[in-house]
Design an enzyme around this catalytic site. Structure first.
Site, PDB file in Angstrom:
ATOM      1  N   SER A 121      -7.576  10.601  -0.717  1.00 56.38           N
ATOM      2  CA  SER A 121      -6.358   9.816  -0.478  1.00 56.38           C
ATOM      3  C   SER A 121      -5.127  10.717  -0.385  1.00 56.38           C
ATOM      4  O   SER A 121      -5.017  11.697  -1.144  1.00 56.38           O
ATOM      5  CB  SER A 121      -6.115   8.834  -1.633  1.00 56.38           C
ATOM      6  OG  SER A 121      -7.097   7.841  -1.683  1.00 56.38           O
ATOM      7  N   LYS A 123       3.698  -0.533  10.810  1.00 51.92           N
ATOM      8  CA  LYS A 123       4.407   0.698  10.432  1.00 51.92           C
ATOM      9  C   LYS A 123       5.848   0.664  10.949  1.00 51.92           C
ATOM     10  O   LYS A 123       6.754   1.207  10.305  1.00 51.92           O
ATOM     11  CB  LYS A 123       3.680   1.938  10.944  1.00 51.92           C
ATOM     12  CG  LYS A 123       2.335   2.207  10.256  1.00 51.92           C
ATOM     13  CD  LYS A 123       2.465   2.395   8.763  1.00 51.92           C
ATOM     14  CE  LYS A 123       1.209   2.973   8.144  1.00 51.92           C
ATOM     15  NZ  LYS A 123       1.236   2.892   6.660  1.00 51.92           N
ATOM     16  N   TYR A 170      -5.112   1.873  17.122  1.00 54.87           N
ATOM     17  CA  TYR A 170      -4.224   1.730  15.955  1.00 54.87           C
ATOM     18  C   TYR A 170      -3.598   0.334  15.951  1.00 54.87           C
ATOM     19  O   TYR A 170      -3.299  -0.235  14.899  1.00 54.87           O
ATOM     20  CB  TYR A 170      -3.163   2.838  15.944  1.00 54.87           C
ATOM     21  CG  TYR A 170      -2.535   3.051  14.579  1.00 54.87           C
ATOM     22  CD1 TYR A 170      -3.295   3.540  13.514  1.00 54.87           C
ATOM     23  CD2 TYR A 170      -1.193   2.767  14.345  1.00 54.87           C
ATOM     24  CE1 TYR A 170      -2.725   3.733  12.260  1.00 54.87           C
ATOM     25  CE2 TYR A 170      -0.623   2.959  13.098  1.00 54.87           C
ATOM     26  CZ  TYR A 170      -1.394   3.434  12.062  1.00 54.87           C
ATOM     27  OH  TYR A 170      -0.833   3.630  10.814  1.00 54.87           O
ATOM     28  N   GLN A 182      -5.977  -0.789  -6.769  1.00 55.08           N
ATOM     29  CA  GLN A 182      -6.133  -2.116  -6.155  1.00 55.08           C
ATOM     30  C   GLN A 182      -7.092  -3.015  -6.928  1.00 55.08           C
ATOM     31  O   GLN A 182      -6.833  -4.201  -7.099  1.00 55.08           O
ATOM     32  CB  GLN A 182      -6.629  -1.948  -4.710  1.00 55.08           C
ATOM     33  CG  GLN A 182      -6.761  -3.241  -3.941  1.00 55.08           C
ATOM     34  CD  GLN A 182      -7.309  -3.009  -2.539  1.00 55.08           C
ATOM     35  OE1 GLN A 182      -7.513  -1.863  -2.116  1.00 55.08           O
ATOM     36  NE2 GLN A 182      -7.537  -4.082  -1.817  1.00 55.08           N
TER      37      GLN A 182
HETATM   38  N1  LIG Z   1      -4.773   9.123   6.734  1.00 58.40           N
HETATM   39  C1  LIG Z   1      -3.921   9.177   7.734  1.00 58.40           C
HETATM   40  O1  LIG Z   1      -4.238   9.700   8.807  1.00 58.40           O
HETATM   41  C2  LIG Z   1      -2.542   8.589   7.573  1.00 58.40           C
HETATM   42  C3  LIG Z   1      -1.520   9.031   8.418  1.00 58.40           C
HETATM   43  C4  LIG Z   1      -0.243   8.500   8.277  1.00 58.40           C
HETATM   44  C5  LIG Z   1      -0.014   7.534   7.298  1.00 58.40           C
HETATM   45  N2  LIG Z   1      -1.035   7.106   6.482  1.00 58.40           N
HETATM   46  C6  LIG Z   1      -0.745   6.086   5.478  1.00 58.40           C
HETATM   47  O2  LIG Z   1      -0.922   6.627   4.189  1.00 58.40           O
HETATM   48  C7  LIG Z   1      -1.130   5.568   3.262  1.00 58.40           C
HETATM   49  C8  LIG Z   1      -2.329   5.924   2.388  1.00 58.40           C
HETATM   50  O3  LIG Z   1      -3.517   5.901   3.157  1.00 58.40           O
HETATM   51  P1  LIG Z   1      -4.651   7.023   3.058  1.00 58.40           P
HETATM   52  O4  LIG Z   1      -4.839   7.558   4.430  1.00 58.40           O
HETATM   53  O5  LIG Z   1      -4.407   7.916   1.929  1.00 58.40           O
HETATM   54  O6  LIG Z   1      -5.979   6.135   2.803  1.00 58.40           O
HETATM   55  P2  LIG Z   1      -6.630   5.580   1.455  1.00 58.40           P
HETATM   56  O7  LIG Z   1      -7.698   4.647   1.907  1.00 58.40           O
HETATM   57  O8  LIG Z   1      -7.016   6.678   0.576  1.00 58.40           O
HETATM   58  O9  LIG Z   1      -5.431   4.767   0.784  1.00 58.40           O
HETATM   59  C9  LIG Z   1      -5.085   3.449   1.175  1.00 58.40           C
HETATM   60  C10 LIG Z   1      -4.777   2.729  -0.126  1.00 58.40           C
HETATM   61  O10 LIG Z   1      -4.286   1.402   0.133  1.00 58.40           O
HETATM   62  C11 LIG Z   1      -4.725   0.631  -0.956  1.00 58.40           C
HETATM   63  N3  LIG Z   1      -4.632  -0.804  -0.684  1.00 58.40           N
HETATM   64  C12 LIG Z   1      -5.085  -1.489   0.410  1.00 58.40           C
HETATM   65  N4  LIG Z   1      -4.896  -2.821   0.210  1.00 58.40           N
HETATM   66  C13 LIG Z   1      -4.309  -2.960  -1.016  1.00 58.40           C
HETATM   67  C14 LIG Z   1      -3.896  -4.064  -1.798  1.00 58.40           C
HETATM   68  N5  LIG Z   1      -4.052  -5.336  -1.362  1.00 58.40           N
HETATM   69  N6  LIG Z   1      -3.341  -3.847  -3.016  1.00 58.40           N
HETATM   70  C15 LIG Z   1      -3.181  -2.576  -3.486  1.00 58.40           C
HETATM   71  N7  LIG Z   1      -3.564  -1.478  -2.801  1.00 58.40           N
HETATM   72  C16 LIG Z   1      -4.130  -1.678  -1.586  1.00 58.40           C
HETATM   73  C17 LIG Z   1      -6.178   1.069  -1.145  1.00 58.40           C
HETATM   74  O11 LIG Z   1      -6.673   0.694  -2.432  1.00 58.40           O
HETATM   75  C18 LIG Z   1      -6.051   2.566  -0.996  1.00 58.40           C
HETATM   76  O12 LIG Z   1      -5.834   3.170  -2.249  1.00 58.40           O
HETATM   77  C19 LIG Z   1      -1.327   4.314   4.125  1.00 58.40           C
HETATM   78  O13 LIG Z   1      -0.099   3.600   4.179  1.00 58.40           O
HETATM   79  C20 LIG Z   1      -1.661   4.885   5.486  1.00 58.40           C
HETATM   80  O14 LIG Z   1      -1.352   3.994   6.534  1.00 58.40           O
HETATM   81  C21 LIG Z   1      -2.288   7.629   6.600  1.00 58.40           C
END
Ligand SMILES: NC(=O)c1ccc[n+]([C@@H]2O[C@H](COP(=O)([O-])OP(=O)(O)OC[C@H]3O[C@@H](n4cnc5c(N)ncnc54)[C@H](O)[C@@H]3O)[C@@H](O)[C@H]2O)c1
Length: 262
Positions: free
Chosen positions: A18, A162, A155, A39
């Site tokens: 994450s 976003k 996406y 979560q």
């Molecule tokens: N991985 C990428 O390429 C990337 C790029 C840009 C932005 N992001 C953003 O970074 C953030 C973290 O994502 P990540 O890539 O680390 O993936 P990840 O799957 O590790 O994290 C996503 C998190 O969202 C939580 N979540 C989802 N629904 C939920 C709910 N109802 N209540 C509480 N928590 C909830 C999940 O439990 C998880 O911990 C997200 O907003 C994602 O869109 C990711």
């Protein structure tokens, strides 16, 4: 140490891949005391050892789709910390069927609603609950992606969510600025995480990224963590309402250099 004597709550740490894990390690290294929300029970076994390695035993369940859960999580936090210095919102979700196929055909009302609710509204909701407990010079931070302003395959509705999240960042910054709370977002380049794997053909996005980005590579959660630590520190005291790109420069390049140079 950038964050000595500061306390931050980190949400969205699902496992060691994450982005929130990269942020937690960087903030811990910079001296912050940390608390975590998760979560659901299922994720606790992954979070436990990481929280421990960051010296934290404050682990609180918070499902952001539920108002009672959000309220009760901040209530529980207040039993451990009377005041704190901000939180990281690293939460995003859209149903799998929304992240595969042609946007106009696959996007439906329910998917649209869920994506915006979980990925954007939750930031406002958490900010409201945190507000009475925030110290002077606090900082809130969320994670966004380039799909907010540019299109890319699959996406889909997450791009719209976003865009909402980035507007949310600006409105929260305006709304909380007089209370000396800063609100920012990091727009991260693609990183292979649980959430990212939900986007069809994500692996191809990674290779496209490396081709076009000026630095010729993707980025790591650790690099996002370093910027997060800076943005939450007093060194960033003049920055609010900003979207900071941590993407190896991908967003500024219209065409890979190699296409012209070969
Ligand atoms: N991985 C990428 O390429 C990337 C790029 C840009 C932005 N992001 C953003 O970074 C953030 C973290 O994502 P990540 O890539 O680390 O993936 P990840 O799957 O590790 O994290 C996503 C998190 O969202 C939580 N979540 C989802 N629904 C939920 C709910 N109802 N209540 C509480 N928590 C909830 C999940 O439990 C998880 O911990 C997200 O907003 C994602 O869109 C990711």
């Amino acid at each position: 140490m950038l964050l000595k004597n500061k306390k931050f709550l980190i949400s969205g740490l699902a496992n060691k891949y994450s982005i929130a894990a990269g942020i937690a390690h960087a903030m811990h290294r910079e001296g912050a005391e940390l608390a975590f929300t998760y979560q659901n029970e299922r994720l606790l076994k992954n979070l436990g050892p990481i929280a421990e390695s960051c010296g934290s035993d404050i682990l609180i369940e918070c499902d952001v789709s539920n108002d009672d859960s959000i309220q009760s999580s901040f209530n529980k936090l207040s039993k451990r910390w009377e005041k704190f210095d901000g939180f990281i919102h690293s939460i995003g979700y859209a149903p799998a069927d929304q992240l595969e196929g042609n946007f106009v055909d696959v996007t439906n009302r329910e998917g649209f609603k869920i994506a915006h609710d979980i990925s954007s509204y939750s930031f406002t909701a958490m900010a409201r609950e945190a507000k009475p407990m925030l110290n002077d010079n606090s900082a809130l931070l969320t994670l966004t992606y380039l799909g907010s302003t540019q299109t890319l395959p699959n996406y889909n509705v997450m791009g719209l969510a976003k865009a909402s999240l980035e507007a949310n960042t600006r409105f929260l910054a305006a709304s909380m600025g007089r209370d000396n709370v800063r609100v920012n977002a990091i727009s991260a380049g693609p990183i292979k995480t649980l959430a990212a794997s939900g986007v069809k053909n994500f692996r191809k996005m990674l290779s496209q990224h490396s081709k076009r980005a000026p630095l010729g590579r993707t980025i790591t959660a650790e690099e996002v963590g370093n910027v997060a630590a800076f943005l939450c520190s007093d060194y960033a005291s003049g920055i609010t309402g900003e979207i900071t790109y941590v993407d190896a420069g991908f967003n500024i390049a219209a065409m890979p250099l190699d296409d012209i140079e070969e």
